[in-house]
Design a protein around this motif. Structure first.
Motif, short mmCIF file in Angstrom:
data_model
loop_
_atom_site.label_atom_id
_atom_site.label_comp_id
_atom_site.label_asym_id
_atom_site.label_seq_id
_atom_site.Cartn_x
_atom_site.Cartn_y
_atom_site.Cartn_z
N ARG A 247 -1.50 -8.93 -6.41
CA ARG A 247 -1.07 -9.95 -5.54
C ARG A 247 0.14 -9.20 -4.51
N GLY A 248 1.05 -8.34 -4.93
CA GLY A 248 2.04 -7.75 -4.18
C GLY A 248 1.29 -6.82 -3.14
N LEU A 249 0.31 -5.88 -3.37
CA LEU A 249 -0.01 -5.15 -2.40
C LEU A 249 -1.08 -6.02 -1.49
N GLY A 250 -1.77 -7.16 -1.99
CA GLY A 250 -2.65 -8.05 -0.92
C GLY A 250 -1.68 -8.73 0.11
N PHE A 251 -0.58 -9.05 -0.49
CA PHE A 251 0.52 -9.66 0.54
C PHE A 251 1.03 -8.75 1.58
N ILE A 252 1.25 -7.61 1.22
CA ILE A 252 1.49 -6.59 2.38
C ILE A 252 0.57 -6.38 3.29
N ALA A 253 -0.76 -6.27 2.87
CA ALA A 253 -1.77 -6.13 3.67
C ALA A 253 -2.20 -7.04 4.73
N LYS A 254 -1.54 -8.38 4.35
CA LYS A 254 -1.95 -9.52 5.17
C LYS A 254 -0.92 -9.78 6.40
N LEU A 255 0.36 -8.91 6.15
CA LEU A 255 1.25 -9.41 7.04
C LEU A 255 1.16 -8.97 8.48
N ALA B 152 1.39 -2.56 10.40
CA ALA B 152 0.01 -2.26 10.01
C ALA B 152 -0.18 -1.30 9.20
N LEU B 153 0.82 0.01 9.51
CA LEU B 153 0.73 1.26 8.69
C LEU B 153 0.81 1.25 7.34
N VAL B 154 1.63 0.08 6.95
CA VAL B 154 1.94 -0.11 5.44
C VAL B 154 1.13 -0.85 5.05
N GLY B 155 0.55 -2.03 5.63
CA GLY B 155 -0.66 -2.86 5.26
C GLY B 155 -1.73 -2.09 5.05
N LEU B 156 -1.96 -0.79 5.89
CA LEU B 156 -3.27 -0.02 5.86
C LEU B 156 -3.08 0.60 4.47
N ALA B 157 -1.99 1.24 4.08
CA ALA B 157 -1.77 2.06 3.09
C ALA B 157 -1.98 1.15 1.81
N ALA B 158 -1.29 -0.06 1.67
CA ALA B 158 -1.77 -1.12 0.80
C ALA B 158 -3.12 -1.31 0.44
N GLY B 159 -3.69 -1.51 1.51
CA GLY B 159 -5.10 -1.90 1.25
C GLY B 159 -6.07 -0.77 0.76
N LEU B 160 -5.66 0.43 1.00
CA LEU B 160 -6.36 1.50 0.59
C LEU B 160 -5.98 1.70 -0.89
N CYS B 161 -4.78 1.59 -1.11
CA CYS B 161 -4.44 1.64 -2.49
C CYS B 161 -5.21 0.65 -3.52
N LEU B 162 -5.48 -0.62 -2.99
CA LEU B 162 -5.92 -1.62 -3.57
C LEU B 162 -7.78 -1.15 -3.58
N LEU B 163 -8.21 -0.72 -2.67
CA LEU B 163 -9.58 -0.20 -2.88
C LEU B 163 -9.80 0.61 -3.87
N GLY B 164 -8.67 1.48 -4.21
CA GLY B 164 -8.85 2.66 -5.25
C GLY B 164 -8.52 2.29 -6.42
#
Length: 460
Positions: free
Chosen positions: A159-167, A210-222
């Motif tokens: 939930r936390g990283l998913g929120f960051i990815a949507k900002l 977008a940069l932090v959102g990108l990092a959050a999304g990549l971490c979620l994928l992994g």
């Protein structure tokens, strides 16, 4: 009583939303932002444990565009307004998720506190700021680190990283009504003629998001425990497109490095990458190639030399670096006082620094100028320690993404305001705090975990 309030929650939130919408015609953007924040706080208190719990932090997507006076000019105390709204959001998180001790957060706050004492007492006789400015700078420096004291375990990594990815997308969407109201524009055209996506902020700040959102999304994928979310790779691709659309060269460089490391590790190195991670790697590859092909001509145009910078356009950074570096060398041990960098141009009016650069755009110089060499070392050490703790808590592709982000942060800090921009600092601290507080369990290391339903059926 609380149960009754939660049952009436949708009606309360709907009524409050109608009141905000009704006032939108005549009220200033800042007032509307406060009303919206209070609305989100109400929803967060009524629905803790849901996505509403993080909603007050959406204030990050509209600042500083909303901090305008009645004439549409930037507010003199816009930074104070932004800090106040973030403090409200932080208080809501602490109230709903609880508090957890953070040694890194305490060390960072102690370092800033020591710099405040030096500034107030004028240790060394070179301090050039008043107590009020130093106190405001103290709040700005410490506020991001206070987010480490939130108990991110109760919020959870997904939930936390998913929120960051949507900002980043929320910022772009919020920019549309702001443009209709004449407050800002979704796209801006800079002096070089290059169009830049800015959403509800400014291009550089949207790039931070977008940069932090990108990092959050990549971490979620992994992360194996979120394999059930098939939309994560779409957020990665979208954030990459938004980042490239801002035409922010430093952010794009770090973002492409993150994507490249993720692709290499997920597709070529790791033998246990999940299907979602591999699908995301292929999608990021395709989107990244297309986005860069489209954006390359504009990025080249932004980098072309001019009459005052020679063969490469640094947007005035070389003159700004020389000016702020010269001031920093006047007092290398204690600096010129917390917050001095924000008034340096105003006080000394250098002839060769563009008016846009009222800040050093180099965080090493910025920290050195404000607090001296010890302050610079302390702040960088605490941030790198946080990167280390987050990387140590995970394995495989996620660890490589975090390590690459840490190196990218060190490089990006040479060219932009990484420590003094909430859209970056608050979210980076949140991202790393969430990862460190939710380490990979032994069964999640080395192989994808079982589906949630299957794990629930296993006897404890």
């Amino acid at each position: 009583m609380l149960t009754q309030l939660r049952g009436a929650g949708p009606w309360i939130v709907g009524l409050a939303a109608a009141m905000v919408a009704g006032a939108a015609v005549a009220i200033s953007p800042l007032f509307l932002a406060v009303e919206a924040l209070l609305l989100f706080v109400l929803a967060a208190l009524l629905y803790p444990g849901t996505r509403w719990q993080l909603a007050p932090l959406t204030v990050l997507v509209v600042s500083p565009a909303i901090f305008l006076d009645a004439a549409g000019e930037p507010m003199p105390n816009g930074d104070a307004a932004q800090k106040a709204l973030l403090i409200v959001a932080l208080g809501c998180l602490v109230f709903t998720a609880g508090v957890r001790w953070s040694g890194v957060g305490a060390a960072a706050v102690a370092a800033v506190g020591l710099a405040l004492v030096v500034s107030v007492l004028d240790v060394g006789g070179a301090i050039d700021v008043g107590t009020a400015l130093a106190a405001r700078a103290f709040v700005g420096y410490t506020l991001p680190w206070l987010f480490l004291f939130v108990d991110w375990r109760r919020i959870g990594v997904s939930r936390g990283l998913g929120f960051i990815a949507k900002l980043p997308l929320l910022s772009v969407i919020a920019g549309i009504p702001l443009q209709l109201a004449g407050v800002s524009t979704v796209f801006s055209i800079e002096a070089t003629g290059v169009p830049r996506l800015e959403g509800a902020s400014i291009p550089a700040h949207l790039a931070f998001l977008a940069l932090v959102g990108l990092a959050a999304g990549l971490c979620l994928l992994g992360l194996p425990q979120v394999d059930r979310n098939s939309r994560t790779h779409l957020w990665v691709g979208l954030n990459l497109v938004i980042l490239v659309g801002t035409a922010t060269r430093g952010g794009i460089g770090v973002g492409l490095a993150l994507v490249a490391v993720f692709i290499v590790h997920a597709l070529m190195v790791s033998r246990t990458s999940s299907r979602l991670a591999r699908r995301g790697a292929w999608m990021a590859t395709a989107i990244g190639v297309v986005a860069m092909v489209v954006a390359a001509p504009e990025l080249i145009r932004r980098s072309m030399g001019n009459s005052y910078e020679g063969t490469f356009n640094l947007s005035g950074r070389d003159q700004a670096w020389d000016f702020f570096f010269g001031l920093a060398t006047q007092s290398p041990a204690t600096g010129k006082g917390l917050g001095f960098a924000t008034i340096a141009v105003q006080l000394y009016a250098p002839p060769n620094v563009q008016k846009e650069f009222v800040a050093p755009h180099n965080e090493y110089i910025h920290l050195w100028l404000d607090g001296g060499l010890l302050f610079l070392v302390a702040m960088m050490a605490t941030m790198l320690t946080l990167f280390f703790l987050a990387a140590r808590a995970h394995r495989g592709t996620v660890r490589w993404v975090i390590a690459t982000f840490g190196l990218g942060f060190l490089g990006y800090s040479f060219t932009d305001n990484t420590f003094s921009t909430p859209q970056f600092t608050v979210l980076v601290v949140m991202l790393l705090g969430i990862l460190a507080a939710n380490p990979a369990s032994p069964r999640q290391v080395g192989a994808p975990s079982a589906p949630v339903e299957a794990r629930a059926a296993v006897p404890a």
